[in-house]
Enzyme design. Sequence first.
Site, PDB file in Angstrom:
ATOM      1  N   LYS A 167       0.803  -1.221   0.000  1.00  0.00           N
ATOM      2  CA  LYS A 167       0.000   0.000   0.000  1.00  0.00           C
ATOM      3  C   LYS A 167       0.842   1.281   0.000  1.00  0.00           C
ATOM      4  O   LYS A 167       0.376   2.324  -0.461  1.00  0.00           O
ATOM      5  CB  LYS A 167      -0.928   0.011   1.214  1.00  0.00           C
ATOM      6  CG  LYS A 167      -2.062  -0.995   1.163  1.00  0.00           C
ATOM      7  CD  LYS A 167      -3.158  -0.536   0.229  1.00  0.00           C
ATOM      8  CE  LYS A 167      -4.393  -1.401   0.340  1.00  0.00           C
ATOM      9  NZ  LYS A 167      -5.495  -0.932  -0.527  1.00  0.00           N
ATOM     10  N   SER A 176      -8.836  -0.446   6.539  1.00  0.00           N
ATOM     11  CA  SER A 176      -8.834  -1.518   7.532  1.00  0.00           C
ATOM     12  C   SER A 176      -7.498  -1.551   8.256  1.00  0.00           C
ATOM     13  O   SER A 176      -7.369  -2.223   9.279  1.00  0.00           O
ATOM     14  CB  SER A 176      -9.099  -2.866   6.856  1.00  0.00           C
ATOM     15  OG  SER A 176      -8.081  -3.165   5.919  1.00  0.00           O
ATOM     16  N   GLU A 223     -10.132 -14.189  -3.501  1.00  0.00           N
ATOM     17  CA  GLU A 223     -10.946 -13.606  -2.439  1.00  0.00           C
ATOM     18  C   GLU A 223     -11.267 -14.698  -1.421  1.00  0.00           C
ATOM     19  O   GLU A 223     -10.951 -15.864  -1.618  1.00  0.00           O
ATOM     20  CB  GLU A 223     -12.253 -13.039  -3.001  1.00  0.00           C
ATOM     21  CG  GLU A 223     -12.082 -11.837  -3.889  1.00  0.00           C
ATOM     22  CD  GLU A 223     -13.418 -11.248  -4.293  1.00  0.00           C
ATOM     23  OE1 GLU A 223     -13.636 -10.057  -4.016  1.00  0.00           O
ATOM     24  OE2 GLU A 223     -14.251 -11.969  -4.898  1.00  0.00           O
ATOM     25  N   GLY A 275     -16.023 -12.965   1.565  1.00  0.00           N
ATOM     26  CA  GLY A 275     -15.636 -11.661   1.035  1.00  0.00           C
ATOM     27  C   GLY A 275     -15.543 -11.706  -0.474  1.00  0.00           C
ATOM     28  O   GLY A 275     -14.560 -11.286  -1.072  1.00  0.00           O
ATOM     29  N   ASP A 331     -17.090 -10.240  -3.081  1.00  0.00           N
ATOM     30  CA  ASP A 331     -17.790  -9.190  -3.824  1.00  0.00           C
ATOM     31  C   ASP A 331     -17.361  -9.106  -5.281  1.00  0.00           C
ATOM     32  O   ASP A 331     -18.182  -8.914  -6.169  1.00  0.00           O
ATOM     33  CB  ASP A 331     -17.587  -7.834  -3.139  1.00  0.00           C
ATOM     34  CG  ASP A 331     -16.127  -7.476  -2.974  1.00  0.00           C
ATOM     35  OD1 ASP A 331     -15.434  -8.158  -2.190  1.00  0.00           O
ATOM     36  OD2 ASP A 331     -15.653  -6.522  -3.615  1.00  0.00           O
ATOM     37  N   SER A 381       1.159  -9.832   0.012  1.00  0.00           N
ATOM     38  CA  SER A 381       0.806  -8.406  -0.006  1.00  0.00           C
ATOM     39  C   SER A 381       1.148  -7.636   1.259  1.00  0.00           C
ATOM     40  O   SER A 381       1.292  -6.414   1.208  1.00  0.00           O
ATOM     41  CB  SER A 381      -0.691  -8.250  -0.299  1.00  0.00           C
ATOM     42  OG  SER A 381      -1.459  -8.918   0.697  1.00  0.00           O
TER      43      SER A 381
END
Length: 375
Positions: free
Chosen positions: A92, A117, A243, A247, A249, A343
Amino acid sequence: MSTGNSCLLMEKSQISNERFFCEKNTLLCSYQEEYFMAQTTTITLRDIETAAQRIAGYACPTPVLTSSRLDDQTEGTIYLKCENLQRTGAFKFRGAFNRLSVLTSEERQRGVVAYSSGNHALAVALSGKLLGIPVTVILPDDAVSSKIATAKLYGAHVLIADPRTEDLEEIAQSLARERDLVFISPYDDPYVIAGQGTVMHEMWKQIPHLDLLVLPCGGGSLIAGSCIAVKEYKPKIHVIGVETVDGNDTFLSLCSGHPVHISRPTTIADGIRAQSPGRLTFPIEQELLEQIVLVTDEDIKAALRFLLLEVKVLVEPTGAVALAALLSGKVDTRGKRVGVVLSGGNIDSEILLNIMSSGLAKDNRYHREDDLYEA
């Protein structure tokens, strides 16, 4: 209207024992096409290359690791991109620093606000500290405690909200309007997406000619930016997003042909608890992403334990999501060169202890003192 896509839908009770996947949509209703044409901002490889230049000297080039034990278990050649070793402990930082670095001097003086989050908040907080920009972040009350503490350590003004009754994005947007702050989206921003795309821009220089790329999928900035980069290098490369079962989506959205909103996930992978794909990221996923697979929390825990015990790499649950798809057999890696992005690595000691102890108990690695003997 038939969309021509192949989509396997199951009850959640079936998921743990079945491969759960969705191939990308190839057709959209005309009104959906008009919506996405109006909403999509074009992001190119040039934008990612510019982002790489912009973050150079601030973001750390992260290593790619291999493991013969992992290769044996998956019957492929697996390359682990260790973004858990990035500044702030996650990929990030790339997108956040790229976004904040293009703010005008007037915007920098006003300050920025973000919701997260956890990892995006850390990335914005440290980027603001490095660039001299005041930062406010909104975190959920169930965020990993170390992430909250670290955001404060970086100098951010931290606000806590209840995600079960409050919308963190709405709070951030409201603060931006009331206090004249610049809102920094965790994924719906072209500079953020381009910044996250530098992960694959960098990895392709380290390990070119991959056959398959597997990444975690939350709001979609990492997978969207990576798809843009890697598809320029090798258009026929197969890109798979991962995913969690609750979760899902993006999975449901790709199957439906339009963004789907789900209830807040409870998965252990807190970094991908998105409730719907991003406005900018979803059209990119529709165009460039081949497949979504779903993993369980138990799959994630097993992958985290494998990484720590066999590869000697510590990640957070979200950081193990992509590898979980391989180790649980949901992705066919036989005879392939596979890139996997780890990640992030921000995990609380208590969570780590629980994951490791539960695994050791399952493997019967606990012994009473009188069961021990000299080898």
